[in-house]
Each structure stands twice: as C-alpha cells, then as structure tokens.
Design an enzyme around this catalytic site. Structure first.
Site, short mmCIF file in Angstrom:
data_model
loop_
_atom_site.label_atom_id
_atom_site.label_comp_id
_atom_site.label_asym_id
_atom_site.label_seq_id
_atom_site.Cartn_x
_atom_site.Cartn_y
_atom_site.Cartn_z
N ASP A 59 -1.86 3.85 15.57
CA ASP A 59 -1.31 3.47 14.53
C ASP A 59 -2.17 3.51 13.35
OD1 ASP A 59 0.81 1.77 12.91
OD2 ASP A 59 -0.70 0.16 13.05
N SER A 60 -1.92 2.97 12.15
CA SER A 60 -2.65 3.03 11.04
C SER A 60 -3.81 1.96 11.04
CB SER A 60 -1.81 3.11 9.64
OG SER A 60 -1.19 1.89 9.52
N CYS A 73 3.60 4.15 14.70
CA CYS A 73 3.59 3.91 13.40
C CYS A 73 4.86 4.66 12.94
CB CYS A 73 2.38 4.63 12.76
SG CYS A 73 2.32 4.65 11.00
N GLU A 87 -2.11 -7.09 7.79
CA GLU A 87 -3.51 -6.72 8.19
C GLU A 87 -4.53 -8.06 7.81
OE1 GLU A 87 -4.97 -4.30 9.78
OE2 GLU A 87 -3.34 -3.02 9.92
N CYS A 135 8.39 -0.76 10.54
CA CYS A 135 7.05 -0.75 10.62
C CYS A 135 6.66 -1.49 11.49
CB CYS A 135 6.54 -0.92 9.12
SG CYS A 135 4.92 -1.06 9.15
N HIS A 168 4.08 -3.10 11.82
CA HIS A 168 3.26 -4.20 11.31
C HIS A 168 4.61 -5.35 11.06
CE1 HIS A 168 0.21 -1.59 10.36
NE2 HIS A 168 -0.58 -2.40 10.00
#
Length: 289
Positions: free
Chosen positions: A14-15, A77, A156, A188, A190
C-alpha cells in the site's frame, strides 16, 4: 509450483498504513499464512499522482516483494489497483489481486435502491474503475463518486476520531447524501480507519462497504484454486509477518500497533528505488505503547 512454494509468504503493499486494514483481515481469515507487507510511506499519497507514476512505483514494489519469494501479491491500495493492477497482472506469472473488484461485488449485491456512492482518492475516482466494476455486477447501479484527497493524510496522522476529520468527512459526503445513496464504498484502504466517523456522518440507513474482508476471502479462494494454501502444520521458516517501509518507520510502528491484532516488533526501512542493495536497509525496533 513446488510444494515448498505453497508455504511461501503473501506479499501485500500500500502507499502507507491503509493497507494494514487488508493485512489485518488476512491475518484473521488466513491465520496459517505468512505475509510480507510494504508501505510506501516516503511517497504517499498515491491518489494525487499520475497513472504512469503509480505504475512505476508499483513495479518497483513488486520487484522488491519478489526478492522475498512471495507466492501471490495483494495490491491493498485502491489507487494502485485502479492505475496499475492490469499492467502488473500482464507482467507477472504469480497471481496478483486488487481491492476494487471485491468491493464492487458486495456493493452491487447489498444495495436496495441501486444508488451507490464511492469515496476515494482523486486518482481512484478519476479512473472510473469502480463504476466499471459495479456495472458488471449490477447493471442498474447508479454510481456517484467523490474524491476525498485530504482523508489519507488525516488517517496517516492518526486523527481517527478528531472533530476536524469529522468536519472534512461531512463536507465530502454532502453531495452524495443529496443523491439518496443507500450504499457507500470506502474506496481507499485508509478509510476503514475512519469508519466510525463515516458511520456517524452517513447515518445508519447507509450500508458501508469495506473491501478488506472480501479481499481476504478472494485471496483464500485463489490460493485454494492454485494449490498454494500454506500447510497448517508446517514449521514456518523465519518470521511469520515482516514489515517494510520506505520512510518513517517509527511512526509506522505506532500506527500499525493500533490497527493490527498484535504488536509488531520491528520494521525495516528500505530504499525502494534501489531495494536490491542491503546497504539501503535499516531496521527499527518498535517502541511499546
């Protein structure tokens, strides 16, 4: 693939930390499997970058994961799935899956009024991949996408239950609420970290679709079909779960230990631009919270 290959780890990337929501479900649903996770924390967010850039990043990460002799790769992701999955699948012999198809399948099935909202990064929404996938499972689906570029950074930062995050989510969802959606895809990885905020803002009448569980189920089926499932009684060689990042290892540790079902002990930081060289690897011991 030889029998020893079935006991190789699964590669997940993932990012940043968002893909840990997928890793968490893989740990829960496939507890016998080994895993190597890579978070590209030096170059996040992916959602504001061009497709060519995301493809280049994804290729680098796949090359790194292959040095760990993984037997399958999960692109955890949405942006990388939307921008790079098809290219990566063409280039690799080992199985590679993403997160969009699983979420679309579930959303197309659970919606009652066929009005489905999708929140994601600018790149994911701009790709139109969710609408394309949803139409395959539900021809009547009316799909309304909304790019939410600020939410990855908020997640994040660990602002998971902050009033600022709630205000940002409210502003983003306003347009979708006018569309009378009854289903909302958290497009997403996240965003499941902000699930309680999405639930509060969207209301109880909107079904939230988190693709992480479905991806874990898809992975299980894939491994079974290809005879790649790990032997349940095998004595694992090396660490069962390994974690790598391209930057900010200590911060990753802190967030990972708030997401995963157990505390991770170490995270290795690598130079993803030139990951073959051991000189670019630096191990960080996680601080206990």
């Amino acid at each position: 693939m030889a029998k020893t290959g079935s006991n190789a780890p699964i590669g997940v990337f993932d990012s940043g930390v968002g893909g840990l929501t997928v890793a968490r479900e893989i740990m829960r649903q496939l507890p016998e499997e080994r895993m190597v996770y890579f978070g590209d924390t030096a170059r996040l967010p992916y959602g504001t970058k061009s497709q060519n850039t995301v493809i280049r990043f994804s290729r680098q990460i796949v090359r790194f994961l292959k040095t760990k002799e993984v037997k399958a790769i999960v692109i955890a992701c949405n942006t990388a799935t939307a921008c790079a999955l098809e290219e990566i699948q063409k280039e690799q012999e080992l199985p590679v899956i993403g997160v969009i198809d699983a979420a679309a399948r579930v959303a197309g099935d659970v919606t009652e009024n066929n009005r489905i909202g999708v929140v994601g990064t600018t790149a994911t929404i701009g790709s139109g991949m969710y609408e394309k996938a949803l139409k395959q499972y539900n021809e009547k689906a009316q799909v309304y996408g909304k790019a939410c570029p600020l939410l990855v950074s908020l997640a994040e930062e660990g602002w998971l239950h902050d009033t600022i995050t709630e205000e940002v989510v409210s502003r983003y969802l306003k347009d979708l609420q006018y569309k009378s959606i009854d289903t909302l895809i958290l497009g997403c990885t996240h965003y499941p970290l902000l699930r309680s905020t999405f639930r509060k803002v969207a209301g109880e009448n909107v079904t939230l679709v988190n693709p992480a569980y479905e991806v874990a189920m898809e992975l299980r089926s894939l491994l079974q079909e290809r005879a790649l499932s790990c032997d349940k009684d095998v004595e694992q060689a090396g660490k069962k779960y390994e974690f790598f990042v391209s930057d900010a290892a200590e911060k990753f540790c802190e967030l990972a230990n708030s997401i995963l079902p157990y505390d991770i002990e170490t995270v290795q930081q690598i130079n993803i631009e030139d990951f073959e060289t051991e000189d670019f690897r630096e191990e960080t011991t996680c601080k206990k919270m």
